[in-house]
Scaffold this active site. Structure first.
Site, PDB file in Angstrom:
ATOM      1  N   ASN A 175       4.983  -4.650   6.243  1.00  0.00           N
ATOM      2  CA  ASN A 175       3.783  -4.456   6.921  1.00  0.00           C
ATOM      3  C   ASN A 175       3.034  -5.190   8.090  1.00  0.00           C
ATOM      4  O   ASN A 175       2.251  -4.876   8.960  1.00  0.00           O
ATOM      5  CB  ASN A 175       2.436  -4.860   6.035  1.00  0.00           C
ATOM      6  CG  ASN A 175       2.477  -3.867   4.127  1.00  0.00           C
ATOM      7  OD1 ASN A 175       2.617  -4.851   3.094  1.00  0.00           O
ATOM      8  ND2 ASN A 175       2.658  -2.940   4.632  1.00  0.00           N
TER       9      ASN A 175
ATOM     10  N   ASP B 127      -1.969  -0.595  -4.022  1.00  0.00           N
ATOM     11  CA  ASP B 127      -1.395   0.289  -2.978  1.00  0.00           C
ATOM     12  C   ASP B 127      -2.805   1.245  -3.014  1.00  0.00           C
ATOM     13  O   ASP B 127      -3.406   1.066  -3.698  1.00  0.00           O
ATOM     14  CB  ASP B 127      -0.187   1.558  -3.633  1.00  0.00           C
ATOM     15  CG  ASP B 127       0.028   2.263  -1.461  1.00  0.00           C
ATOM     16  OD1 ASP B 127      -0.561   1.582  -0.452  1.00  0.00           O
ATOM     17  OD2 ASP B 127       0.297   3.361  -1.318  1.00  0.00           O
TER      18      ASP B 127
HETATM   19  C1  IPE Z   1       3.721  -1.270  -0.258  1.00  0.00           C
HETATM   20  O1  IPE Z   1       2.205  -0.611  -0.114  1.00  0.00           O
HETATM   21  C2  IPE Z   1       3.635  -2.545   0.156  1.00  0.00           C
HETATM   22  C3  IPE Z   1       2.224  -3.504  -0.260  1.00  0.00           C
HETATM   23  C4  IPE Z   1       1.416  -3.656  -1.635  1.00  0.00           C
HETATM   24  C5  IPE Z   1       2.289  -5.246  -0.063  1.00  0.00           C
HETATM   25  P1  IPE Z   1       2.729   0.398   1.866  1.00  0.00           P
HETATM   26  O2  IPE Z   1       1.551   1.020   1.675  1.00  0.00           O
HETATM   27  O3  IPE Z   1       3.519  -0.887   2.887  1.00  0.00           O
HETATM   28  O4  IPE Z   1       4.134   1.514   0.943  1.00  0.00           O
HETATM   29  P2  IPE Z   1       4.413   2.447   1.639  1.00  0.00           P
HETATM   30  O5  IPE Z   1       4.243   2.336   3.593  1.00  0.00           O
HETATM   31  O6  IPE Z   1       4.185   3.643   1.587  1.00  0.00           O
HETATM   32  O7  IPE Z   1       5.673   2.635   1.577  1.00  0.00           O
HETATM   33  C1  IPE Z   2      -2.298  -1.485  -0.253  1.00  0.00           C
HETATM   34  O1  IPE Z   2      -3.015  -0.858   0.609  1.00  0.00           O
HETATM   35  C2  IPE Z   2      -2.515  -2.886   0.542  1.00  0.00           C
HETATM   36  C3  IPE Z   2      -1.517  -3.596   1.010  1.00  0.00           C
HETATM   37  C4  IPE Z   2      -0.576  -3.345   1.649  1.00  0.00           C
HETATM   38  C5  IPE Z   2      -1.904  -4.709   2.442  1.00  0.00           C
HETATM   39  P1  IPE Z   2      -2.654  -0.143   1.297  1.00  0.00           P
HETATM   40  O2  IPE Z   2      -2.850  -0.663   3.168  1.00  0.00           O
HETATM   41  O3  IPE Z   2      -1.333   0.574   2.149  1.00  0.00           O
HETATM   42  O4  IPE Z   2      -3.627   1.630   1.748  1.00  0.00           O
HETATM   43  P2  IPE Z   2      -2.746   2.994   1.879  1.00  0.00           P
HETATM   44  O5  IPE Z   2      -1.472   2.883   1.113  1.00  0.00           O
HETATM   45  O6  IPE Z   2      -2.675   2.777   3.513  1.00  0.00           O
HETATM   46  O7  IPE Z   2      -3.971   3.823   1.994  1.00  0.00           O
HETATM   47 MG    MG Z   3       0.172   1.862   0.895  1.00  0.00          MG
END
Ligand code: IPE
Ligand code: IPE
Ligand code: MG
Length: 233
Positions: free
Chosen positions: A63, A15
């Protein structure tokens, strides 16, 4: 670090790619690109350490709610990564597995995933298990529906595990979520019954071998009791 104390299975909720990029004035896509590089580095390091299974949560069933161009870019990265491994045709004893609903994947990417799984299925040194279009609830429901279709009236815990995407894998002993968020976001809901959690503040693109060492060191110092009074399983 003593090898026998290391977890056999470590799972990552990667994340913070977007925040990492935005903080630096870059588009979120650049964070995802950097995140892919981090992933390669960490996977190789885990293999070197002698960890047996690495699970990576790369794209959740939720996502898809993100802007279309971000989703398309992520799948471009996933496709490139899979194609790159297949082109090299050298798998270094690594078994690649996908976790999630294959039905919801873009067809061209799904074909690469199936090919990669097929070509590496007999490798047993190290397993890389990647969650794309993965959700814990979705996995549980797919498992229940598979059981219903099989005509079984009842299953044991062991049999149930065999219907999950992680069939044949041990549960993750350690789950690491970068970026400081202390939530699960629909990851491995069944498998995490006795997992230990570690939430470093660092955004995923900045996660490195040293931070992984720190997480593992921290893990080795925890007292896991599995409901009993001692550390015995
Ligand atoms: C969790 O991250 C899913 C992945 C790492 C693929 P998200 O960024 O989607 O989660 P939330 O929305 O902060 O809970
Ligand atoms: C993790 O990084 C990757 C995926 C969930 C695909 P994020 O895209 O969730 O990054 P933040 O949480 O918005 O910074
Ligand atoms: Mg995220």
């Amino acid at each position: 670090m003593e090898n026998d104390k290391l977890p056999k299975h470590v799972a990552f909720i990667i994340d913070g790619n977007g925040r990492w990029a935005q903080k630096r004035g870059f588009p979120r896509s650049y964070g995802h690109k950097k995140g892919t590089q981090t992933l390669k580095k960490i996977v190789l390091y885990a293999k070197k350490l002698g960890i047996k299974v690495i699970s990576i949560f790369a794209f959740s069933t939720e996502n898809w709610k993100r802007p279309k161009d971000e989703v398309e870019y992520l799948f471009k990265l996933f496709k490139e990564a899979a194609q790159d491994i297949l082109n090299k045709n050298k798998f270094d004893g690594i078994c690649y597995r996908h976790m999630g609903d294959k039905n919801g994947l873009p067809k061209d990417f799904c074909e690469l995933v199936v090919e990669l799984e097929e070509k590496t299925k007999n490798n047993s040194d190290f397993i890389v298990n990647v969650g794309i279009n993965y959700g814990g609830r979705d996995e549980l429901l797919r498992a229940v529906n598979k059981i219903l279709r099989s005509g079984k009236q009842q299953v044991s815990q062991e049999e149930f595990s065999g219907f999950l995407d992680t069939h044949g894998l041990c549960d993750p002993e350690l789950i690491i979520r970068t970026s400081g968020e202390q939530r699960i976001s629909n990851f491995m809901l069944y498998q995490m019954a006795y997992s230990e959690f570690y939430f470093p503040k660092v955004h995923w693109p900045d996660f490195n071998e040293k931070q992984f060492d720190k997480a593992l060191e921290n893990f080795t110092q925890r007292h896991r009791k599995f409901g009993g009074l001692t550390e015995d399983k």
